[in-house]
Design a protein around this motif. Structure first.
Motif, PDB file in Angstrom:
ATOM      1  N   ILE A   1      -4.940 -15.011 -74.256  1.00 54.45           N
ATOM      2  CA  ILE A   1      -5.930 -16.088 -74.242  1.00 54.45           C
ATOM      3  C   ILE A   1      -5.893 -16.800 -75.593  1.00 54.45           C
ATOM      4  N   TYR A   2      -5.858 -18.134 -75.560  1.00 54.70           N
ATOM      5  CA  TYR A   2      -5.736 -18.950 -76.769  1.00 54.70           C
ATOM      6  C   TYR A   2      -6.756 -20.083 -76.761  1.00 54.70           C
ATOM      7  N   ARG A   3      -7.172 -20.472 -77.961  1.00 58.09           N
ATOM      8  CA  ARG A   3      -7.808 -21.774 -78.106  1.00 58.09           C
ATOM      9  C   ARG A   3      -6.705 -22.731 -78.539  1.00 58.09           C
ATOM     10  N   GLY A   4      -6.567 -23.837 -77.810  1.00 56.66           N
ATOM     11  CA  GLY A   4      -5.495 -24.774 -78.089  1.00 56.66           C
ATOM     12  C   GLY A   4      -6.003 -26.165 -78.392  1.00 56.66           C
TER      13      GLY A   4
ATOM     14  N   ASN B   1       0.825 -38.746 -64.849  1.00 51.53           N
ATOM     15  CA  ASN B   1       1.694 -37.628 -64.466  1.00 51.53           C
ATOM     16  C   ASN B   1       0.960 -36.294 -64.401  1.00 51.53           C
ATOM     17  N   ASN B   2      -0.338 -36.313 -64.706  1.00 54.24           N
ATOM     18  CA  ASN B   2      -1.202 -35.139 -64.561  1.00 54.24           C
ATOM     19  C   ASN B   2      -0.676 -33.926 -65.332  1.00 54.24           C
ATOM     20  N   PHE B   3      -0.497 -34.093 -66.640  1.00 54.11           N
ATOM     21  CA  PHE B   3      -0.092 -32.959 -67.471  1.00 54.11           C
ATOM     22  C   PHE B   3      -0.663 -33.138 -68.870  1.00 54.11           C
ATOM     23  N   SER B   4      -0.682 -32.020 -69.615  1.00 50.56           N
ATOM     24  CA  SER B   4      -1.130 -32.053 -71.006  1.00 50.56           C
ATOM     25  C   SER B   4      -0.257 -31.125 -71.837  1.00 50.56           C
ATOM     26  N   TYR B   5      -0.067 -31.500 -73.108  1.00 55.76           N
ATOM     27  CA  TYR B   5       0.588 -30.632 -74.077  1.00 55.76           C
ATOM     28  C   TYR B   5      -0.484 -30.055 -74.996  1.00 55.76           C
ATOM     29  N   ILE B   6      -0.433 -28.741 -75.185  1.00 53.59           N
ATOM     30  CA  ILE B   6      -1.459 -28.035 -75.949  1.00 53.59           C
ATOM     31  C   ILE B   6      -0.809 -27.340 -77.145  1.00 53.59           C
ATOM     32  N   ARG B   7      -1.292 -27.630 -78.352  1.00 56.59           N
ATOM     33  CA  ARG B   7      -0.809 -26.936 -79.549  1.00 56.59           C
ATOM     34  C   ARG B   7      -1.525 -25.591 -79.638  1.00 56.59           C
ATOM     35  N   LEU B   8      -0.745 -24.491 -79.578  1.00 54.13           N
ATOM     36  CA  LEU B   8      -1.319 -23.144 -79.568  1.00 54.13           C
ATOM     37  C   LEU B   8      -1.263 -22.464 -80.930  1.00 54.13           C
TER      38      LEU B   8
ATOM     39  N   ILE C   1      -6.412 -33.830 -69.020  1.00 57.07           N
ATOM     40  CA  ILE C   1      -7.672 -33.398 -69.636  1.00 57.07           C
ATOM     41  C   ILE C   1      -8.339 -34.618 -70.270  1.00 57.07           C
ATOM     42  N   PRO C   2      -9.391 -35.149 -69.674  1.00 59.81           N
ATOM     43  CA  PRO C   2     -10.035 -36.348 -70.231  1.00 59.81           C
ATOM     44  C   PRO C   2     -10.993 -36.001 -71.370  1.00 59.81           C
ATOM     45  N   ASP C   3     -10.976 -36.816 -72.400  1.00 58.69           N
ATOM     46  CA  ASP C   3     -11.993 -36.768 -73.460  1.00 58.69           C
ATOM     47  C   ASP C   3     -12.211 -35.367 -74.021  1.00 58.69           C
ATOM     48  N   ALA C   4     -11.139 -34.688 -74.371  1.00 58.10           N
ATOM     49  CA  ALA C   4     -11.279 -33.361 -74.970  1.00 58.10           C
ATOM     50  C   ALA C   4     -10.280 -33.216 -76.109  1.00 58.10           C
ATOM     51  N   LYS C   5     -10.670 -32.478 -77.131  1.00 59.46           N
ATOM     52  CA  LYS C   5      -9.790 -32.248 -78.273  1.00 59.46           C
ATOM     53  C   LYS C   5      -9.197 -30.843 -78.264  1.00 59.46           C
ATOM     54  N   GLU C   6      -9.922 -29.908 -77.663  1.00 58.48           N
ATOM     55  CA  GLU C   6      -9.434 -28.535 -77.628  1.00 58.48           C
ATOM     56  C   GLU C   6     -10.020 -27.818 -76.426  1.00 58.48           C
ATOM     57  N   GLY C   7      -9.490 -26.621 -76.140  1.00 54.92           N
ATOM     58  CA  GLY C   7      -9.982 -25.861 -74.999  1.00 54.92           C
ATOM     59  C   GLY C   7      -9.471 -24.435 -75.041  1.00 54.92           C
ATOM     60  N   ILE C   8      -9.974 -23.615 -74.113  1.00 57.01           N
ATOM     61  CA  ILE C   8      -9.552 -22.220 -73.992  1.00 57.01           C
ATOM     62  C   ILE C   8      -8.554 -22.134 -72.839  1.00 57.01           C
TER      63      ILE C   8
END
Length: 528
Positions: free
Chosen positions: A105-108, A117-124, A151-158
């Protein structure tokens, strides 16, 4: 000392099961076929734990292995001395230690999200910083995860890792993390009780559902009861729920305590990817052949993706022809893997001579289907950084056979204008082409570059694992180091620093390094 349980699935399962049994490892939850072949129980007595889980990689060119962290630590302490899939036992294995472990489990940090294209890149994890204070991108690892949603209007997530990274290949991520155990999976974000679809006994399903609802009187989260739960007692299930709840509380506390921390929050596993070059696949053929009829190149054929099956739409159900009629009209396309399985089933109970004849006829037909003059053949160039590059395909110029098997394939490849030939500082011009000579099982191949006037512009000797051939094309793993030859016949070694890097990262063994360097030196000196 009791060795950890091993769970195995996939196209290599028979060979791997034998290797692990011979090394003294208990096999847990084998398939019915494996149980019958090896005459082993469904699970060790009083154990439900998948200590080590082995499954095919998505590309089938090796396996993904997930260890419980405590098991990994113990094996590491003992230098993997009796673990069959390790370079100390087989130096030809190529190993990637994951940076982002499966189920972790990560916060990214969300660095890119694409609505269309319904995708996101997450820096882990942060990039490495060079001596000048700038981010330094690694050539053999990644810090980015792939999340298959916008992911709309978000800077980070779990996020939770659903498939680990492999070299520069990004891990796959999911949201709404879970806490998995051997019997139960805790699902913190809903209150549903879900029973594994593999549990078909109605009484067991009702008992587990009622047990889940009883637990939910004091635990405010959902459950997934895994297949093994049907074999466990109520006490065993409740004990695991208590242990998983501790992990859940630890995870939630870390999320709350470090609200801005980008990186790992919780991990109970260690993941690696192991790639099998041609000689490993062939050795697995030999192991499998000890147990049941096995065709030459069995694992090479099985390890290639399926071709698309024939699809057709009909106006009404009555218009749909019978299965037999579809076969007669060639409307059902069996994959090479399907035909391999069918042919091997014919070999049961026959003598050695009959099996050799079946094998010979099958392989003749198999190769004849895609090896024809002027037919296009793909070249699958797998890098030690984890990527597989499909090079410009070639038109088959000629084929040489040895003992009825294709031995040397010569391809003509058209080259795209622009840039320079690697290591030669010679421009690639309009009309240039390459003639490549690929000897099956060889540790290198030679490409000769020509101008449109058929003048030689140079040669390139690619050093690689032994070349394999299948209906998908020519495949090998590039070993980074190469030799180039200019127009006047002068040769030099290039890219040795990349080979050095993969050795330092333990992607390859010292023995494989020495082999690659030795091949390069022999080419340089004209000995081969």
């Amino acid at each position: 000392m009791k060795k950890p349980n091993v769970f195995i699935r996939g196209i290599y399962s028979t060979a791997l099961t034998k290797l692990f049994i011979d090394a003294g490892y208990p096999i847990i939850f084998p398939s019915k076929e494996i149980q019958t072949r090896f005459k082993i129980p469904f699970r060790p007595i009083d154990s439900y734990s998948k200590d080590i889980s082995i499954r095919d990689r998505l590309d089938k060119q090796g396996v993904s292995i997930m260890f419980k962290k405590s098991v990994w630590n113990k094996l590491e302490e003992n230098n993997f001395e009796d673990f069959p899939l390790w370079q100390t036992h087989n130096p030809n294995l190529i190993v990637y230690n994951a940076r982002f472990q499966k189920n972790s489990i990560y916060r990214g940090l969300i660095i890119k999200s694409n609505r269309q294209n319904n995708f996101s890149y997450i820096r882990l994890a942060p990039e490495d910083i060079d001596k000048d204070g700038f981010e330094e991108e690694s050539s053999y690892s990644t810090t980015i995860g792939n999340y298959s949603h916008f992911i709309p209007d978000a800077k980070e997530g779990i996020f939770q890792v659903t498939h680990e990274d492999s070299g520069v290949i990004n891990p796959s991520l999911g949201s709404f993390f879970t806490i998995p155990g051997d019997l139960v999976v805790i699902v913190p974000y809903n209150d549903r009780v879900i029973i594994s679809k593999e549990i078909i006994n109605g009484r067991k399903k009702k008992w587990l559902f009622d047990l889940g609802k009883d637990i939910q009187r004091t635990k405010k989260y959902g459950f997934i009861f895994r297949t093994a739960a049907a074999l466990a007692s109520e006490k065993e299930i409740l004990e695991e729920v208590d242990k998983l709840e501790e992990d859940l509380i630890q995870t939630q506390n870390t999320i709350t305590k470090y609200p801005e921390k980008i990186g790992e929050i919780f991990s109970n596993y260690h993941s690696i990817n192991v790639i099998f070059p041609r000689q490993i696949k062939n050795s697995f053929d030999d192991v499998r052949r000890q147990m049941l009829p096995t065709m030459e190149s069995h694992h090479i054929i099985k390890a290639n993706p399926k071709i698309n099956q024939y699809k057709r739409f009909y106006k009404t159900k009555d218009d749909k022809p019978s299965f037999e009629k579809k076969i007669q009209e060639n409307e059902i396309k069996f994959t090479p893997s399907d035909l391999l399985t069918f042919t091997e089933n014919l070999m049961y109970g026959l003598d050695k001579r009959a099996n050799e004849k079946i094998c010979r006829n099958y392989l003749k037909q198999y190769y004849n289907d895609f090896l024809k003059p002027r037919k296009i053949l793909n070249i699958l160039h797998q890098k030690l950084n984890g990527k597989t590059i499909k090079l410009a395909p070639g038109s088959i110029h000629s084929i040489e056979y040895e003992s009825g098997r294709p031995h040397l394939i010569v391809l003509k490849r058209k080259l795209r204008e622009g840039g320079l030939y690697d290591g030669l500082n010679t421009p690639i011009e309009m009309g240039d082409y390459a003639i490549g000579k690929y000897t099956i099982g060889n540790w290198y191949y030679m490409s000769t570059y020509y101008s449109k006037k058929n003048e030689i512009k140079g040669r390139y000797y690619n050093i690689n694992t032994p070349i394999e051939l299948s209906h998908q094309g020519i495949r090998y793993i590039d070993l980074e180091i190469d030799v180039v030859e200019n127009m006047i016949g002068e040769r030099k070694i290039i890219d040795q620093e990349y080979l050095d890097k993969t050795l330092n990262l333990n992607i390859i063994s010292q023995e494989l390094y020495d082999k690659a360097f030795g091949v390069a030196e022999n080419i340089l000196e004209g000995r081969i």
